[in-house]
Motif scaffolding. Sequence first.
Motif: not given
Length: 146
Positions: A25-34
């Motif tokens: 979830l943290q990795a997905g959120s980071t990618v989504l924000l990027a």
Amino acid sequence: MAPFLSTSASKIRPLPQLPDWVNWLQAGSTVLLAVLFLVMVGKTRQQGVQILELQERLQGLENSRALDRTTGLEEQLRSTVERLQVVERNSSRIEVLSAEAAALKTELQRLRRSAAPGSTARPTAPPPPVPPAASPDPAAPEAAQP
């Protein structure tokens, strides 16, 4: 202070292990924000390019309108100059005709005086014709003709 630290240090427990889905979830959120950041940067650049194009179009329209106004003013100026030249030519013609009329009037008065009933003198030869004045405008020969 030291006893307080030692008692609190013994109360600290290690954090429990987080489930794997939290890391995902943290990795997905980071990618989504990027990705969202990159999309926003791209949109901002695209809008900047569109703004520049619109500014160039606006400048072109303003230049075109200014050129149209200048062309209109030039045509008005040409028309005014042409009318002024016609007025000047007509004024010159009037001056020439006025001079001819004055000469003819003088000649007519002279002829009337010589032909008066009490006058015995008669002209032996007709008076010389009044030469037409030179026209100030070579393009207007009719001004020189009586």
